[in-house]
Design a protein around this motif. Structure first.
Motif, PDB file in Angstrom:
ATOM      1  N   PHE A 111      -3.901  -1.279  -0.966  1.00 46.08           N
ATOM      2  CA  PHE A 111      -4.334  -0.167  -0.123  1.00 46.08           C
ATOM      3  C   PHE A 111      -5.829  -0.263   0.181  1.00 46.08           C
ATOM      4  O   PHE A 111      -6.251  -0.088   1.327  1.00 46.08           O
ATOM      5  CB  PHE A 111      -4.028   1.158  -0.814  1.00 46.08           C
ATOM      6  CG  PHE A 111      -4.441   2.366  -0.021  1.00 46.08           C
ATOM      7  CD1 PHE A 111      -3.615   2.879   0.959  1.00 46.08           C
ATOM      8  CD2 PHE A 111      -5.678   2.975  -0.247  1.00 46.08           C
ATOM      9  CE1 PHE A 111      -4.001   3.986   1.708  1.00 46.08           C
ATOM     10  CE2 PHE A 111      -6.072   4.070   0.491  1.00 46.08           C
ATOM     11  CZ  PHE A 111      -5.233   4.580   1.475  1.00 46.08           C
TER      12      PHE A 111
ATOM     13  N   TRP B 194      -4.399   7.848   1.258  1.00 42.98           N
ATOM     14  CA  TRP B 194      -3.786   7.468  -0.014  1.00 42.98           C
ATOM     15  C   TRP B 194      -2.751   8.516  -0.453  1.00 42.98           C
ATOM     16  O   TRP B 194      -1.645   8.179  -0.871  1.00 42.98           O
ATOM     17  CB  TRP B 194      -4.861   7.310  -1.085  1.00 42.98           C
ATOM     18  CG  TRP B 194      -4.330   7.106  -2.471  1.00 42.98           C
ATOM     19  CD1 TRP B 194      -4.328   7.992  -3.500  1.00 42.98           C
ATOM     20  CD2 TRP B 194      -3.681   5.929  -2.984  1.00 42.98           C
ATOM     21  NE1 TRP B 194      -3.735   7.466  -4.614  1.00 42.98           N
ATOM     22  CE2 TRP B 194      -3.324   6.184  -4.329  1.00 42.98           C
ATOM     23  CE3 TRP B 194      -3.372   4.690  -2.435  1.00 42.98           C
ATOM     24  CZ2 TRP B 194      -2.687   5.252  -5.128  1.00 42.98           C
ATOM     25  CZ3 TRP B 194      -2.728   3.747  -3.235  1.00 42.98           C
ATOM     26  CH2 TRP B 194      -2.393   4.029  -4.558  1.00 42.98           C
ATOM     27  N   ARG B 195      -3.129   9.773  -0.325  1.00 37.54           N
ATOM     28  CA  ARG B 195      -2.213  10.834  -0.725  1.00 37.54           C
ATOM     29  C   ARG B 195      -0.971  10.885   0.160  1.00 37.54           C
ATOM     30  O   ARG B 195       0.100  11.277  -0.300  1.00 37.54           O
ATOM     31  CB  ARG B 195      -2.939  12.181  -0.685  1.00 37.54           C
ATOM     32  CG  ARG B 195      -4.009  12.345  -1.762  1.00 37.54           C
ATOM     33  CD  ARG B 195      -4.808  13.612  -1.535  1.00 37.54           C
ATOM     34  NE  ARG B 195      -5.768  13.860  -2.618  1.00 37.54           N
ATOM     35  CZ  ARG B 195      -6.721  14.788  -2.566  1.00 37.54           C
ATOM     36  NH1 ARG B 195      -6.843  15.554  -1.477  1.00 37.54           N
ATOM     37  NH2 ARG B 195      -7.544  14.953  -3.579  1.00 37.54           N
TER      38      ARG B 195
ATOM     39  N   GLU C  55      -2.862   0.031  -5.459  1.00 39.31           N
ATOM     40  CA  GLU C  55      -4.206   0.447  -5.083  1.00 39.31           C
ATOM     41  C   GLU C  55      -5.020  -0.697  -4.491  1.00 39.31           C
ATOM     42  O   GLU C  55      -5.783  -0.499  -3.537  1.00 39.31           O
ATOM     43  CB  GLU C  55      -4.932   1.031  -6.296  1.00 39.31           C
ATOM     44  CG  GLU C  55      -4.333   2.346  -6.785  1.00 39.31           C
ATOM     45  CD  GLU C  55      -5.183   2.977  -7.868  1.00 39.31           C
ATOM     46  OE1 GLU C  55      -6.406   2.693  -7.913  1.00 39.31           O
ATOM     47  OE2 GLU C  55      -4.646   3.751  -8.671  1.00 39.31           O
TER      48      GLU C  55
ATOM     49  N   ARG D 257       0.314   8.219   1.840  1.00 37.30           N
ATOM     50  CA  ARG D 257       0.669   6.836   2.172  1.00 37.30           C
ATOM     51  C   ARG D 257       2.158   6.658   2.467  1.00 37.30           C
ATOM     52  O   ARG D 257       2.534   5.833   3.292  1.00 37.30           O
ATOM     53  CB  ARG D 257       0.238   5.895   1.044  1.00 37.30           C
ATOM     54  CG  ARG D 257       0.884   6.183  -0.314  1.00 37.30           C
ATOM     55  CD  ARG D 257       0.238   5.339  -1.408  1.00 37.30           C
ATOM     56  NE  ARG D 257       0.839   5.590  -2.726  1.00 37.30           N
ATOM     57  CZ  ARG D 257       0.516   6.608  -3.509  1.00 37.30           C
ATOM     58  NH1 ARG D 257      -0.417   7.477  -3.122  1.00 37.30           N
ATOM     59  NH2 ARG D 257       1.108   6.761  -4.682  1.00 37.30           N
TER      60      ARG D 257
ATOM     61  N   ALA E 239       0.829  -1.200   0.000  1.00 33.91           N
ATOM     62  CA  ALA E 239       0.000   0.000   0.000  1.00 33.91           C
ATOM     63  C   ALA E 239       0.864   1.250   0.000  1.00 33.91           C
ATOM     64  O   ALA E 239       0.586   2.218  -0.725  1.00 33.91           O
ATOM     65  CB  ALA E 239      -0.920  -0.011   1.219  1.00 33.91           C
TER      66      ALA E 239
END
Length: 334
Positions: free
Chosen positions: A18, A55-56, A15, A58, A10
C-alpha cells in the motif's frame, strides 16, 4: 511486483504494498490539494489525510476506476471536508493611499502560500497536471474566489480533464449539477484572472530575457537601488504580501514603498542584502536575506515571486520566509 498485483496486495492489507502504491502519487496529489486550498502546508497535511482515508477504505477499491482516480476522489473530498470545517473567503482590502490604475484593490488571500518548483520536477505519471497556467499564483488567487464545490468541479474538469460523469461520481453530484457548477465557475474565474491571463499559456522554460530581468531585480535589491528597481516594473505593477493586508499598485506606488523600506527611517537602512534565485509556481522567484549592521550572518527575510509580462514585472507577491526549507533554502547565509 506488477501494478495490478500491488493493488490487490494493498487492498488485502499489505502495508508495504500500500505504501509503495500511494507514494508514487504523493506529489501530484499534493498539487491537486494545493490548487483547492491555496496553502502549501495545508496541502501536505491533506495528502497525509488522503492516504489515511485510503488505507481505512482500501477494501472499497474494486478496480472500476484506476487507483489514481480513486485517490483523487478521496483527496478532493478530504479538501472539501477541510474547507467545510474551516470556511474562508477572500476579503476586500481597505483602500490605500495609492489608487489602482486598473480598478479596485485585489482581495486578500491571507492563506496563500507559494509552491516550490523543485517538487514539480519530475512529476509523473501526469506531468500535464502541473502546467504553469494552472499552478501559477494568478490562477491560484482566482480559483480561491470560487465556492469550494465549484472550485473542485472546475479543477477536475478543466485542469485534470475528467468527464462530467467522472466528476459527478467523485463528488456525489448529478451530471446536471456538475455542468451547472462549471458554467458558474468559469465566468468567475475569468473575472479574477489578470487581463492577459484569460487565455492560459502553456509552460515554457525561462527565456534569456527573463533570466536577465531576474538578475537585474536581484542586483537592484542588493544595492537598495529604487531607481533601477523602478525600471523593471510595468506601469500597472501590483505588490501584495500574504498573509499581511498590505498592497500597493502602480509603478510609482511600488517604487515609493521600496524607497521607504530601505530609507533612513527603516530598520533595514544600512543593512546588507543577498539574493538567491529560485522558482515557485512555475514563476521566477528570489529569496532575500538581510544582514543588519553588526550582525554576523544574513537572515532569511522574504521570498518574492514575480509574474513577468512583456519583459517587465507585472506582479510581486512577497511571502514570509518560513517556507524556505521547502524550497531547499537555508535560513541563514554566512
Amino acid at each position: 511486483m506488477t501494478q495490478e498485483r500491488r493493488e490487490t496486495a494493498a487492498r488485502d492489507g499489505e502495508e508495504t504494498a500500500f505504501g509503495e502504491l500511494v507514494e508514487q502519487y504523493r506529489r501530484e496529489l499534493q498539487v491537486h490539494c494545493y490548487r483547492i486550498v491555496g496553502s502549501f502546508e495545508e496541502s501536505e497535511d491533506l495528502v497525509q489525510e488522503t492516504f489515511l482515508r485510503a488505507w481505512r477504505k482500501r477494501e472499497s477499491f474494486q478496480g472500476r476506476s484506476t487507483f489514481r482516480a480513486w485517490l483523487y476522489r478521496i483527496a478532493t473530498n478530504a479538501c472539501l471536508d477541510f474547507l467545510d470545517r474551516h470556511p474562508r473567503q477572500p476579503s476586500p482590502r481597505e483602500v490605500a493611499r495609492a489608487s489602482d490604475p486598473n480598478g479596485p484593490p485585489p482581495d486578500a488571500i491571507r492563506w496563500l502560500q507559494p509552491y516550490p518548483d523543485r517538487l514539480l520536477e519530475p512529476m509523473e505519471p501526469d506531468a500535464a497536471a502541473v502546467g504553469k497556467e494552472t499552478i501559477e499564483l494568478a490562477f491560484l488567487v482566482a480559483v480561491q474566489h470560487l465556492p469550494p464545490r465549484q472550485r473542485a468541479v472546475l479543477i477536475l474538469r478543466d485542469v485534470l480533464g475528467w468527464s462530467a460523469a467522472e466528476t459527478a461520481a467523485a463528488l456525489g453530484l448529478t451530471i446536471a449539477a456538475v455542468k451547472s457548477a462549471l458554467q458558474r465557475a468559469r465566468p468567475t474565474l475569468r473575472e479574477h484572472l489578470p487581463r492577459r491571463r484569460e487565455e492560459w499559456a502553456p509552460s515554457t522554460p525561462a527565456t534569456a530575457q527573463e533570466r536577465a530581468l531576474l538578475q537585474r531585480f536581484m542586483d537592484a535589491h542588493e544595492r537598495s537601488d529604487a531607481a533601477a528597481f523602478a525600471q523593471l516594473l510595468r506601469e500597472d505593477v501590483r505588490l501584495t504580501m500574504p498573509p499581511l493586508p498590505f498592497w500597493s499598485c502602480g509603478r510609482e506606488a511600488v517604487t515609493g514603498f521600496a524607497e521607504h523600506a530601505f530609507g533612513p527611517d527603516s530598520p533595514l537602512y544600512r543593512a546588507r542584502w543577498r539574493s538567491v534565485p529560485t522558482r515557485a509556481n512555475r514563476q521566477p522567484a528570489v529569496a532575500g536575506y538581510v544582514r543588519p549592521p553588526g550582525a554576523a550572518e544574513y537572515q532569511a527575510q522574504v521570498l518574492n515571486v514575480l509574474r513577468v509580462e512583456g519583459g517587465k514585472i507585472a506582479e510581486i507577491t512577497a511571502f514570509e520566509p518560513h517556507l524556505f526549507k521547502a524550497f531547499d533554502l537555508p535560513m541563514t547565509l554566512s
